[in-house]
Write a protein that holds these residues in place. Structure first.
Motif, PDB file in Angstrom:
ATOM      1  N   ASN A 126       2.862  -5.356  -1.458  1.00  0.00           N
ATOM      2  CA  ASN A 126       1.511  -5.638  -0.972  1.00  0.00           C
ATOM      3  C   ASN A 126       0.463  -4.698  -1.545  1.00  0.00           C
ATOM      4  OD1 ASN A 126       2.310  -7.809   0.542  1.00  0.00           O
ATOM      5  ND2 ASN A 126       2.492  -6.664   2.451  1.00  0.00           N
ATOM      6  N   TRP A 127       0.909  -3.583  -2.138  1.00  0.00           N
ATOM      7  CA  TRP A 127      -0.049  -2.671  -2.764  1.00  0.00           C
ATOM      8  C   TRP A 127      -0.808  -3.355  -3.909  1.00  0.00           C
ATOM      9  CZ3 TRP A 127       0.382  -1.963  -7.958  1.00  0.00           C
ATOM     10  CH2 TRP A 127       1.616  -2.243  -8.538  1.00  0.00           C
TER      11      TRP A 127
ATOM     12  N   ARG B 170      -5.908  -5.687  -6.370  1.00  0.00           N
ATOM     13  CA  ARG B 170      -6.038  -4.953  -7.631  1.00  0.00           C
ATOM     14  C   ARG B 170      -6.239  -5.921  -8.798  1.00  0.00           C
ATOM     15  NH1 ARG B 170      -4.011   0.496  -7.420  1.00  0.00           N
ATOM     16  NH2 ARG B 170      -3.109   0.960  -5.375  1.00  0.00           N
TER      17      ARG B 170
END
Length: 522
Positions: free
Chosen positions: A272-273, A277
């Motif tokens: 999920n990071w 982005r």
């Protein structure tokens, strides 16, 4: 009582300001927000309702209060419908245009009923100032259409909440902040309206405009948690989850908004990071390599390699645009197909096609392909190019005395010894049987002869070690040079072959430089 109303007005105004900020943010980022128009109109409708109610509370007369009530109903009944449309779109449910138009019939009639209530009293049978209150608050006696409007608004909120709750088990972690926000944006006003109608609110004042500040805060929370305002999941979750290929979903700004479980097989670092982005930033962290395409990745189809967990992976990367109903671009799907095994098999087939299986060096077909390229380069640059042919002395005797297994070991041994002594650009191949061929780009006859002599000494000085014996192996060499002209690879090899047999006639274990040129041999 007056001070309590002032506090209430302040809270309602703060709620309106939060909605305005949310609307401004959505407008600025409207290109990045799927279905942004519906969301913006939803926020505007809520803001009209909230600020209209704040000005109603601040009014000094019944006539002024009635005017602001009309403003409230320019927003409130429509907000319920726009909120429901957002939920339909979020869940991937297509609503026909005629159905959308039908959904606004009751809100439009409601607005007309409120604006003309003094003529028919179908919405409010009566509306009057409270005699017991120092502040100009009103009490109402509801009419027939008020009941229709209230039931319809409650039904819109309830339908949206039920659909979202039923869908919750299928919601991915990436979209759960949005799912929670949308669910509570339906439940909170619904419960508040019910309490208001039941007379359970302080001073009988409508609490909905205030509690809408809670839903606004939740929207801001959803924005912060996912680093974007993505109201609509681009991919269908059920299909998305079951796909065997890894998928990365990008929004129109090339930011990652979702991925499927299969991606973790190809990229264990996926998580999920990544959400929010930019693709190049996340790709670098996932693979340790830069993403090959720039900002324009539409129509990309390319094989990429990276190493993960000590294993080299090869994936075919394809991109596909995700289009909305009107043809607008909502985002991009990045499809990763694992072709590692396929690539390994192709490499094996290529090796079998161009490599001698026994010795591991190039085979005859590969040598002719590379040798002809070598001649073209030499002709274009007007430089030298030389070829060596050599075969093992008395190889038949080795096979007859020790067997073909030892004969094969001898061929492998010769290939290993020669590779250690060859220049980096040399093309070394097994020509057939016990015969080998070498191409030396840029080498003159003299230089090629020196290479041949070095190989001859290396072979004679390093016998093959067997279990109980050392097998001495020698070879005879023929060298031919290409120094321009019209010579072909075949004619040069015939010249080198003639020199090779001259070396054998002179006693073997020798190097013979060809006296004839390629042209004279044709």
């Amino acid at each position: 009582m007056g001070s309590q109303v002032d506090v209430y007005i302040t809270l309602v105004a703060m709620s309106g300001v939060l909605n305005l900020f949310l609307g401004i943010y959505a407008f600025i980022h409207r290109k990045d927000i799927p279905n942004a128009r519906t969301f913006l109109i939803y926020i505007i409708a809520l803001s009209l309702y909230i600020f209209g109610f704040a000005f109603e509370l601040a009014s000094d007369s019944l006539a002024e209060i009635k005017r602001w009530i009309v403003v409230e109903y320019m927003g409130m009944p429509f907000a319920a419908v726009f909120g429901l449309l957002l939920i339909f779109h979020y869940l991937g449910k297509r609503v026909p245009r005629f159905a959308v138009a039908a959904m606004f019939v009751i809100p439009v009639i409601t607005l007309l009923m409120v604006a003309t209530n003094d003529a028919h009293h179908l919405f409010y049978k009566s509306i009057y100032l409270r005699t017991s209150s120092p502040s100009p608050l009103v009490d109402i006696s509801i009419g027939e259409w008020y009941i229709v409007h209230g039931a319809y608004t409650f039904a819109c909120l309830l339908a949206g909440a039920v659909m979202l709750i039923r869908r919750w088990p299928q919601s991915r972690g990436t979209f759960r902040p949005q799912h929670v926000t949308l669910t509570f944006s339906q439940i909170i006003p619904m419960v508040s309206s019910f309490l208001y109608l039941m007379g359970a609110t302080p001073q009988g004042i409508d609490p909905v405009p205030i509690v809408l500040s809670i839903t606004s805060c939740m929207y801001f929370w959803a924005i912060a948690s996912s680093r974007m305002l993505t109201i609509v999941p681009i991919a269908k979750e059920i299909i998305f989850e079951s796909m065997r290929e890894g998928v990365i979903v990008l929004d129109s700004a090339r930011r990652i908004v979702d991925y499927n479980p299969a991606l973790a097989v190809l990229m264990p670092e996926a998580g999920n990071w990544m959400v929010g982005r930019k693709l190049p930033e996340a790709w670098l962290k996932l693979t340790g390599t830069s993403f090959p395409a720039g900002e324009t990745i539409d129509g990309l189809e390319e094989e990429l390699e990276w190493t993960t967990g000590g294993r080299k992976l090869t994936s075919l990367i394809r991109t596909s645009q995700v289009l909305g109903k009107g043809g607008e671009t909502l985002g991009t799907l990045l499809l990763l197909i694992d072709v590692t095994e396929q690539r390994r098999l192709q490499d094996q087939l290529r090796q079998l096609a161009y490599t001698d299986v026994l010795t591991g060096i190039a085979n005859r077909a590969q040598f002719f392909h590379l040798g002809k390229l070598m001649l073209k380069e030499a002709a274009a640059s007007r430089s030298f190019c030389s070829f060596l042919l050599f075969d093992l002395d008395f190889f038949k005797r080795i096979n007859d005395t020790y067997g073909h297994d030892v004969g094969d070991q001898a061929l492998v041994h010769v290939a290993k010894v020669c590779k250690r002594s060859l220049p980096p650009r040399a093309v070394f191949a097994r020509y057939g049987g016990e015969e080998f061929v070498i191409g030396l780009p840029g080498a003159s006859m003299k230089e090629a002869g020196e290479v041949a002599e070095r190989l001859r000494l290396a072979l004679s000085g390093e016998p093959l070690r067997m279990q109980s014996d050392l097998l001495q192996i020698t070879a005879s060499f023929g060298v031919a040079e290409y120094a321009g002209g019209s010579g072909t690879l075949e004619s040069l090899l015939r010249v080198a072959d003639a020199a090779l047999y001259e070396a054998k006639r002179n006693g073997r274990d020798a190097v013979m430089l060809a006296a004839a040129t390629a042209e004279s041999a044709e």
